[in-house]
Design an enzyme around this catalytic site. Structure first.
Site, PDB file in Angstrom:
ATOM      1  N   CYS B 140       0.770  -1.297   0.033  1.00 32.66           N
ATOM      2  CA  CYS B 140       0.222  -0.039  -0.116  1.00 32.66           C
ATOM      3  C   CYS B 140       0.767   1.203  -0.106  1.00 32.66           C
ATOM      4  O   CYS B 140       0.377   2.247  -0.454  1.00 32.66           O
ATOM      5  CB  CYS B 140      -0.884   0.051   1.202  1.00 32.66           C
ATOM      6  N   TYR B 141       2.148   1.176   0.531  1.00 35.16           N
ATOM      7  CA  TYR B 141       3.084   2.490   0.426  1.00 35.16           C
ATOM      8  C   TYR B 141       4.220   1.749  -0.233  1.00 35.16           C
ATOM      9  O   TYR B 141       5.400   1.569   0.290  1.00 35.16           O
ATOM     10  CB  TYR B 141       3.358   2.947   1.891  1.00 35.16           C
TER      11      TYR B 141
END
Lengths: 135, 402
Positions: B140-141
């Site tokens: 997600c990052y």
């Protein structure tokens, strides 16, 4: 023997003449160049530590001024950045010659430039780094 | 008749509040007497401007595209490391943080010309700050590297959150050894060469409210040139230290944890500071208004430098080895005279906190109160006072067996 740090300002016309050489040859003075900025056709600046017998030193200085060199004592070149000084007073007991003084009425810290010997101790001792050495 | 904060605020709103600084009030009470002065005076303002190491700011820098999780990664602001053990783009920069490549005291005494305190000063001054970050990357990052300029105005939040400010009195320092030492109390010359101190004395916030009768959690204050609040008691809070008859602690006692919006502060009141041989820090301006709710509260604000005692410690031996061996007591009036007599010797004194700037804070706060720019708040909870029995504990080391 005396040993002093001085700032020499050479007018344009003297920049291409071997002035400092005569300090050794004619007056037996020892010198240590701390900073020099000498460019043809421009005013020159030199910071010297000059050492010798008092008599020779005086003669040497006389020779320099007689030739048009302007001499300042180095102390005139430690300056206080008034914008950064917070007047905390941390410098007061660091200075070996008492150039800083706490005004007991205003409680501001005064800087007596005339007493300064430009040793530089205050520069690193000043917490907000307000003291600056300018050549 | 005792006043309430609500009544004082009404007068502030109408531009009618009667306000004096903690320096002025001494003469006012002497002239009018305590009873009459209590009826007339609404607020006494205090101030202090000194190096306060437990200071720092948390920032939310916004999300990059693609996203990066700084949390658990490494972040540098102008080469000074920031703390990242938080959510994706929240970081904390502490006043004493030092660049990784700073020689520190390897070149003794280290100069510490730039650190966290200086980053905060430059950020507040509106200068661009270079952010360099590395992260481990997640689904997600995904991003692992970020290099960008940041500026205070673009940050989502920038909050100054100082865990310990405005110490109620402090040690007075000297050096009994035969060599110069470099401390957080400044340069201390050998053989009782000088004495240093660091308190605004009669102007200092907590010395004017020694039992924390008005200053509590939620008290609105002058903070770094803007407005802040007391968030909690500060760390090392120690109300049970020895006090004089007037209630004035003879050494470091109460402290304040303060919080405020960095965006409305000013670099005149948050100054990056370098203590030779010790480290970088931040000089912070704090001013606290004291509502005059009773004669007792007013009486405490009339404290003078003659009545405030500092305890002197040897920073070459007793202090570093944590031995509670004071070598003398001295009043702030004596300290401010420039010389004190210690062990039969005349010793010059120097301050690390700025009295003129503390006075400027007290006067600024007074102006804000008189012109209706600043209203008082009612504390939501008190600070623990003497009856709490709270003490400042040393670390009891327990050896770890391997």
């Amino acid at each position: 023997m005396v040993s002093k740090k001085i700032v020499l300002h050479f007018p344009k016309r003297l920049v291409d003449r071997p002035i400092v050489y005569h300090l050794i040859k004619d007056f037996s003075l020892e010198f240590n160049i701390l900073k020099a900025s000498v460019t043809p056709e421009q005013e020159g600046l030199m910071v010297l530590e000059l050492k010798g017998k008092q008599e020779d030193y005086d003669k040497g200085i006389h020779y320099l001024t007689g030739n048009g060199v302007i001499i300042e004592s180095l102390s005139q070149n430690v300056i206080r950045n008034e914008g950064r000084c917070t007047h905390c007073g941390a410098c007061v007991t660091v200075c070996p010659v008492g150039a800083f003084e706490l005004d007991t009425v205003s409680r501001q810290t005064k800087f007596h430039n005339s007493k300064c010997i430009a040793c530089g101790l205050c520069i690193k001792a000043c917490p907000p780094r307000a003291m600056e050495l300018h050549f | 008749m005792p006043k309430t904060i609500e009544e004082i605020n009404l007068k502030i709103k109408n531009g009618e509040a009667v306000v004096f600084t903690a320096e002025e009030i001494i003469g006012v009470v002497k002239e009018k007497g305590l009873k009459k002065a209590t009826e007339e005076v609404d607020v006494v303002t205090t101030g202090t401007f000194g190096p306060m190491c437990s200071s720092g700011a948390y920032l939310n820098i916004g999300h990059s595209q693609p996203r990066i999780k700084l949390g658990g990664g490494r972040v540098y602001l102008n080469d000074v490391p920031a703390y990242t053990g938080l959510a994706a783009v929240d970081i904390f920069i502490g006043a004493t943080a030092t660049p990784d490549d700073d020689p520190r005291n390897k070149v003794y005494p280290g100069e510490f010309n730039y650190g966290g305190g200086h980053v905060i000063e430059e950020l507040v001054a509106g200068k661009d700050i270079r952010l360099e970050a590395t992260a481990y990357g997640t689904d997600c990052y995904p991003r692992k590297k970020l290099e960008t300029w940041i500026n205070l105005k673009d940050l989502n939040e920038a909050v100054l959150f100082n865990m310990r400010n405005a110490y109620q009195n402090y040690n007075v320092a000297t050096n009994l050894s035969n060599k110069t030492i470099y401390t957080y109390m400044g340069i201390l010359k050998h053989n009782l060469g000088n004495v240093t101190y660091c308190s605004a004395g009669q102007l200092s916030p907590l010395l004017n409210d020694p039992y924390y009768k008005t200053i509590g959690i939620g008290t609105k204050v002058f903070f770094g040139g803007g407005v802040g609040y007391v968030a909690w008691q500060g760390t090392q809070f120690n109300p049970t230290v020895p006090r004089t008859e007037n209630g004035v602690p003879k050494g470091g006692a109460g402290t304040l944890a303060l919080i405020g919006d960095l965006k409305q502060m000013s670099s005149r009141w948050l100054v990056g500071t370098s203590m030779l041989g010790y480290g970088p820090t931040l000089t912070v301006g704090v001013g606290v208004p004291i509502p005059i709710l009773s004669e007792e509260v007013l009486k405490y604000t009339t404290v003078t430098d003659e009545e405030i005692i500092g305890t002197i410690y040897d920073y070459s031996d007793a202090y570093p080895n944590r031995r509670a061996e004071p070598i003398g007591e001295v009043t702030y009036a004596q300290l401010r005279s420039g010389k004190i007599t210690l062990q039969g010797k005349k010793v010059p004194t120097a301050s690390l906190s700025s009295y003129p700037r503390a006075l400027e804070i007290a006067n600024t706060l007074k102006e804000w109160l008189k012109t209706g720019k600043f209203e008082l708040t009612e504390p939501v909870a008190p600070l623990p006072s003497v009856e709490s029995g709270l003490t400042f504990k040393p670390l009891k080391e327990r050896p770890i067996e391997h």
